[in-house]
Design a protein around this motif. Structure first.
Motif, mmCIF file in Angstrom:
data_model
loop_
_atom_site.group_PDB
_atom_site.id
_atom_site.type_symbol
_atom_site.label_atom_id
_atom_site.label_comp_id
_atom_site.label_asym_id
_atom_site.label_seq_id
_atom_site.Cartn_x
_atom_site.Cartn_y
_atom_site.Cartn_z
ATOM 1 N N ARG A 13 0.858 -1.333 -0.003
ATOM 2 C CA ARG A 13 -0.009 -0.036 0.128
ATOM 3 C C ARG A 13 0.817 1.384 0.031
ATOM 4 N NH1 ARG A 13 -4.010 1.911 4.863
ATOM 5 N NH2 ARG A 13 -1.902 1.820 6.008
ATOM 6 N N ASP A 14 2.061 1.422 0.898
ATOM 7 C CA ASP A 14 2.782 2.486 0.738
ATOM 8 C C ASP A 14 3.504 2.478 -0.595
ATOM 9 O OD1 ASP A 14 2.054 2.803 3.516
ATOM 10 O OD2 ASP A 14 3.959 2.090 4.401
ATOM 11 N N LEU A 15 3.748 1.352 -1.308
ATOM 12 C CA LEU A 15 4.426 1.779 -2.797
ATOM 13 C C LEU A 15 3.724 2.367 -3.333
ATOM 14 C CD1 LEU A 15 6.351 0.891 -4.782
ATOM 15 C CD2 LEU A 15 5.431 -1.521 -5.008
ATOM 16 N N LEU A 16 2.340 2.016 -3.407
ATOM 17 C CA LEU A 16 1.201 2.572 -4.473
ATOM 18 C C LEU A 16 1.153 4.068 -3.867
ATOM 19 C CD1 LEU A 16 -0.721 2.469 -6.730
ATOM 20 C CD2 LEU A 16 -2.516 1.838 -4.998
ATOM 21 N N ALA A 17 1.066 4.186 -2.571
ATOM 22 C CA ALA A 17 1.167 5.927 -2.168
ATOM 23 C C ALA A 17 2.238 6.674 -2.536
ATOM 24 C CB ALA A 17 0.651 5.788 -0.504
ATOM 25 N N GLU A 18 3.315 6.074 -2.393
ATOM 26 C CA GLU A 18 4.642 7.085 -2.899
ATOM 27 C C GLU A 18 4.898 7.079 -4.248
ATOM 28 O OE1 GLU A 18 7.948 4.543 -0.847
ATOM 29 O OE2 GLU A 18 7.008 5.026 1.037
ATOM 30 N N GLY A 19 4.600 5.852 -4.936
ATOM 31 C CA GLY A 19 4.830 5.852 -6.380
ATOM 32 C C GLY A 19 3.886 6.710 -7.171
ATOM 33 N N ARG A 20 2.699 7.138 -6.593
ATOM 34 C CA ARG A 20 1.595 8.037 -7.158
ATOM 35 C C ARG A 20 2.471 9.433 -7.255
ATOM 36 N NH1 ARG A 20 -2.466 11.184 -4.678
ATOM 37 N NH2 ARG A 20 -2.263 11.033 -2.590
ATOM 38 N N LEU A 21 3.513 9.787 -6.283
ATOM 39 C CA LEU A 21 4.116 11.033 -6.342
ATOM 40 C C LEU A 21 5.378 11.296 -6.915
ATOM 41 C CD1 LEU A 21 2.684 11.948 -2.730
ATOM 42 C CD2 LEU A 21 1.751 12.526 -4.958
ATOM 43 N N ALA A 22 6.140 10.103 -6.886
ATOM 44 C CA ALA A 22 7.496 9.815 -7.397
ATOM 45 C C ALA A 22 7.788 8.384 -7.608
ATOM 46 C CB ALA A 22 8.493 10.458 -6.365
ATOM 47 N N SER A 23 8.697 8.263 -8.398
ATOM 48 C CA SER A 23 9.243 6.599 -8.808
ATOM 49 C C SER A 23 9.433 6.086 -7.435
ATOM 50 C CB SER A 23 10.100 7.056 -9.855
ATOM 51 O OG SER A 23 10.474 5.354 -10.245
ATOM 52 N N ALA A 24 8.961 4.814 -7.441
ATOM 53 C CA ALA A 24 9.038 4.137 -6.309
ATOM 54 C C ALA A 24 9.057 2.726 -6.507
ATOM 55 C CB ALA A 24 7.934 4.319 -5.232
ATOM 56 N N GLY A 25 9.736 1.743 -5.709
ATOM 57 C CA GLY A 25 9.795 0.252 -5.960
ATOM 58 C C GLY A 25 11.325 -0.228 -6.664
ATOM 59 N N VAL A 66 0.674 -0.925 -16.303
ATOM 60 C CA VAL A 66 -0.529 -0.539 -16.404
ATOM 61 C C VAL A 66 -0.843 0.785 -16.097
ATOM 62 C CG1 VAL A 66 -2.846 -1.223 -15.128
ATOM 63 C CG2 VAL A 66 -1.097 -3.142 -15.447
ATOM 64 N N SER A 67 -1.570 1.486 -16.957
ATOM 65 C CA SER A 67 -1.754 3.031 -16.624
ATOM 66 C C SER A 67 -2.978 3.078 -16.149
ATOM 67 C CB SER A 67 -1.776 3.759 -18.120
ATOM 68 O OG SER A 67 -2.004 4.959 -17.681
ATOM 69 N N VAL A 68 -3.075 3.660 -14.769
ATOM 70 C CA VAL A 68 -4.250 3.828 -13.941
ATOM 71 C C VAL A 68 -4.482 5.415 -13.749
ATOM 72 C CG1 VAL A 68 -5.419 3.018 -11.776
ATOM 73 C CG2 VAL A 68 -3.566 1.775 -12.667
ATOM 74 N N PRO A 69 -5.761 5.509 -13.871
ATOM 75 C CA PRO A 69 -6.166 7.398 -13.622
ATOM 76 C C PRO A 69 -5.960 7.651 -12.066
ATOM 77 C CG PRO A 69 -8.077 6.102 -14.607
ATOM 78 C CD PRO A 69 -7.044 4.945 -14.108
ATOM 79 N N ALA A 70 -5.021 8.621 -11.936
ATOM 80 C CA ALA A 70 -4.488 9.060 -10.756
ATOM 81 C C ALA A 70 -5.653 9.516 -9.744
ATOM 82 C CB ALA A 70 -3.422 10.368 -10.990
ATOM 83 N N LYS A 71 -6.714 10.056 -10.319
ATOM 84 C CA LYS A 71 -7.909 10.279 -9.355
ATOM 85 C C LYS A 71 -8.289 9.035 -8.851
ATOM 86 C CE LYS A 71 -9.244 14.542 -11.336
ATOM 87 N NZ LYS A 71 -10.471 15.344 -12.139
ATOM 88 N N ALA A 72 -8.497 7.819 -9.451
ATOM 89 C CA ALA A 72 -9.033 6.629 -8.847
ATOM 90 C C ALA A 72 -8.066 6.187 -7.949
ATOM 91 C CB ALA A 72 -8.996 5.606 -10.103
ATOM 92 N N VAL A 73 -6.726 6.318 -8.174
ATOM 93 C CA VAL A 73 -5.773 5.807 -7.031
ATOM 94 C C VAL A 73 -5.783 6.654 -6.013
ATOM 95 C CG1 VAL A 73 -3.093 5.805 -6.676
ATOM 96 C CG2 VAL A 73 -4.053 4.835 -9.046
ATOM 97 N N ALA A 74 -5.880 8.034 -6.101
ATOM 98 C CA ALA A 74 -6.020 8.871 -5.000
ATOM 99 C C ALA A 74 -7.437 8.474 -3.942
ATOM 100 C CB ALA A 74 -5.910 10.316 -5.454
ATOM 101 N N ASP A 93 -0.612 12.734 -18.126
ATOM 102 C CA ASP A 93 -1.904 13.139 -18.256
ATOM 103 C C ASP A 93 -2.756 12.664 -17.082
ATOM 104 O OD1 ASP A 93 -1.376 14.277 -20.980
ATOM 105 O OD2 ASP A 93 -1.485 12.153 -22.011
ATOM 106 N N GLY A 94 -1.978 12.784 -15.844
ATOM 107 C CA GLY A 94 -2.893 12.472 -14.655
ATOM 108 C C GLY A 94 -3.042 11.007 -14.537
ATOM 109 N N ARG A 95 -2.088 10.125 -14.963
ATOM 110 C CA ARG A 95 -2.248 8.714 -14.634
ATOM 111 C C ARG A 95 -0.874 8.443 -13.596
ATOM 112 N NH1 ARG A 95 -6.497 6.810 -17.410
ATOM 113 N NH2 ARG A 95 -5.675 4.957 -17.636
ATOM 114 N N VAL A 96 -1.173 7.020 -13.355
ATOM 115 C CA VAL A 96 -0.113 6.500 -12.448
ATOM 116 C C VAL A 96 0.312 5.267 -13.129
ATOM 117 C CG1 VAL A 96 0.267 5.352 -10.330
ATOM 118 C CG2 VAL A 96 -1.037 7.518 -10.147
ATOM 119 N N LEU A 97 1.594 5.057 -13.375
ATOM 120 C CA LEU A 97 2.091 3.842 -14.026
ATOM 121 C C LEU A 97 2.662 2.727 -12.853
ATOM 122 C CD1 LEU A 97 4.254 5.300 -16.882
ATOM 123 C CD2 LEU A 97 1.685 4.560 -16.907
ATOM 124 N N VAL A 98 1.771 1.631 -13.302
ATOM 125 C CA VAL A 98 2.549 0.495 -12.324
ATOM 126 C C VAL A 98 3.148 -0.709 -13.251
ATOM 127 C CG1 VAL A 98 1.404 -1.340 -10.825
ATOM 128 C CG2 VAL A 98 0.210 0.900 -10.768
#
Length: 135
Positions: A57-69, A97-105, A80-85
């Motif tokens: 969960r922390d990896l997802l939280a950190e990675g939406r703001l800066a590269s993590a993992g 996988v490109s996920v909408p950043a709003k959905a992740v937040a 374009d407001g996406r998070v890449l996993v």
């Protein structure tokens, strides 16, 4: 009080053969497994199996703001407001996988409301963890 949360969303595979085709996916969190999240892809095939990836969960939280993992899963802000996993298992090819950043937040907000940071050990269900590790 709820013990789980999930959020359905449309994702894309930007490095796949059809990068603009949306796929159904679901982000899931269970309070009994408080350190992890699940990115699930429901199958449309005859077997009805779901492909699931569990990661921090922390990896997802950190990675939406800066590269993590640095293991099988990497998370980073995308265009374009996406998070890449990036899923990189040892026995298969890499998938981004490109996920909408709003959905992740919104999903993380729900997950952190269920189990606030720093309280994970109070919610840990070791039987559930062992069942996930040794199905």
């Amino acid at each position: 009080m709820p013990v789980a949360t999930s959020r359905s969303t449309a994702v894309t595979l930007p490095e796949g053969p059809f990068p603009h085709v949306a796929l159904s996916a679901q982000l899931r969190f269970e309070a009994s497994l408080p350190y992890g999240v699940c990115l699930a892809f429901p199958s449309r095939g005859p077997q009805g199996e779901t492909l699931e990836w569990y990661f921090g969960r922390d990896l997802l939280a950190e990675g939406r703001l800066a590269s993590a993992g640095d293991g099988d899963v990497r998370v980073e802000p995308g265009p374009d407001g996406r998070v890449l996993v990036t899923l990189n298992p040892h026995d298969a090819g890499r998938t981004v996988v490109s996920v909408p950043a709003k959905a992740v937040a919104a999903f993380l907000n729900d997950a952190f409301t269920l189990v606030p940071p720093g309280t994970e050990s109070e919610h840990l269900d070791l039987d559930a963890v062992l069942a996930q590790l040794f199905p």
